[in-house]
Enzyme design. Structure first.
Site: not given
Ligand code: UT7
Length: 326
Positions: A283, A113, A253
């Site tokens: 993204n 990225c 980005h």
């Molecule tokens: O581009 C290059 C670099 N990339 C980035 O910088 C991306 C960085 N990360 C992010 O943007 C975020 O971490 C994400 C959008 C990927 C995820 O958001 P988050 O707030 O960090 O969520 P998480 O991974 O901590 O997950 C929270 C909950 C989990 O459920 P539990 O374990 O709390 O029950 C996940 O299973 O959200 C759940 N979850 C979803 N729920 C509904 C994860 N993906 C989804 C989804 N829909 N698509």
């Protein structure tokens, strides 16, 4: 010393739109979750027969037109991509052939990225050194081809598109003032594709194990990204003797709206000075910054004399900033 400046911009995204509502039918997710956690509402998806070079070619033609330059005048083409058409030749060589840019040399850069800023910095240095005059720098991705459409953690995030800029020597004090690039290979396993290279070439096992798709530990990546982006932006400001209030427009980005907002808040930059496209494109990795630049140039938010700051974070890990006096 010669400085380089951006002479024209262009971007292109496939017509097909994949909405959050479409994704609700594919995996266990919701429009509410995606919008709240990422800011994404829809993304563009390339047809099966379209490769990254096809998107790059369209963006490049627009950038050349905006710059008033012919492909035959190009000395250098650099494409930042993690979705090359094939292992080799470089996607930049494929685009060179499509454009008929006979005299240019062409190669790809792999910095995920952050790739566009890495490629821009490389082209800038070739121009500054006097070796080349006119360069085409492209970020082009078809991330839909490396997305695991059964993994809700990642499949809601990515989209396809390309953005391009033409750069050449600046006749005045406008141009690329600085670029700061960083990598930390020790954290490479936070965001990567294990299969398809020489470590895990394609086999029946690698395909069954879904090794050819993006793997990301999103939450950890998120936290590191916000800290790194604040640092690398401050590095750019310090190097140029500027304060955050001197920046007219930030082009980040587009990985997550919450990362974009958190970084702006830490730096004290209001969101009306930040270009946001993630709601419509998701993204698009190396393509996100040049797509956003092109949008802001065309609607007048980026104009001659403005201080424009680019910032990116991605796989590698890699992160970067660039300061441009437009
Ligand atoms: O581009 C290059 C670099 N990339 C980035 O910088 C991306 C960085 N990360 C992010 O943007 C975020 O971490 C994400 C959008 C990927 C995820 O958001 P988050 O707030 O960090 O969520 P998480 O991974 O901590 O997950 C929270 C909950 C989990 O459920 P539990 O374990 O709390 O029950 C996940 O299973 O959200 C759940 N979850 C979803 N729920 C509904 C994860 N993906 C989804 C989804 N829909 N698509």
């Amino acid at each position: 010393m010669i400085m380089s400046r951006i002479l024209g911009t262009g971007s292109y995204a496939p017509d097909t739109v994949l909405t959050n509502q479409d994704l609700e039918k594919m995996v266990e997710t919701s429009d509410d979750w995606i919008v709240e956690r990422t800011g994404i509402r829809e993304r563009r998806i390339a047809n099966k027969d379209i490769a990254s070079s096809d998107l790059a070619f369209e963006a490049a033609k627009k950038a050349l037109k905006a710059a008033g330059m012919k492909a035959s005048q190009l000395d250098l083409i650099i494409i930042a991509t993690v979705t090359p058409d094939m292992m080799f030749p470089a996607t930049a060589c494929i685009v060179q052939a499509k454009l008929g840019a006979k005299k240019a040399i062409a190669f790809d850069i792999s910095a995920a990225c952050s790739g566009f800023i890495f490629a821009l910095a490389a082209a800038d240095n070739f121009i500054k050194s006097g070796l080349y005059k006119n360069a085409l720098v492209i970020g082009a991705e078809t991330l839909s081809k490396i997305t695991d459409w059964t993994d809700r953690n990642t499949c809601v995030l990515f989209g396809d598109g390309a953005g391009a800029v033409v750069i050449g020597p600046s006749g005045n004090d406008c141009g690329i003032r600085s670029a700061h690039l960083h990598t930390n290979g020790k954290q490479g396993d936070l965001l990567y594709i294990p299969g398809g290279g020489s470590r895990n070439p394609a086999t029946a096992f690698s395909i069954e194990s879904r090794m050819h798709f993006i793997k990301m530990r999103g939450n950890e990546t998120f936290k590191i990204a916000v800290r790194a982006l604040e640092e690398v932006v401050n590095e750019a400001l310090d190097a140029n003797g500027l304060k955050a209030s001197d920046i007219d427009m930030v082009v980040p980005h587009q990985a997550n709206l919450r990362i974009i907002q958190a970084t702006a808040k830490r730096l004290g930059i209001p969101m009306d000075k930040v270009v946001v496209t993630i709601d419509r494109y998701g993204n698009t990795s190396a393509a996100s910054i040049p797509i956003a630049i092109d949008e802001a140039v065309r609607d007048g938010r980026i104009a001659p004399g403005k201080n424009v700051l680019l910032e990116a974070f991605g796989g590698g890990l890699s992160w970067a900033s660039a300061l441009i006096k437009w």
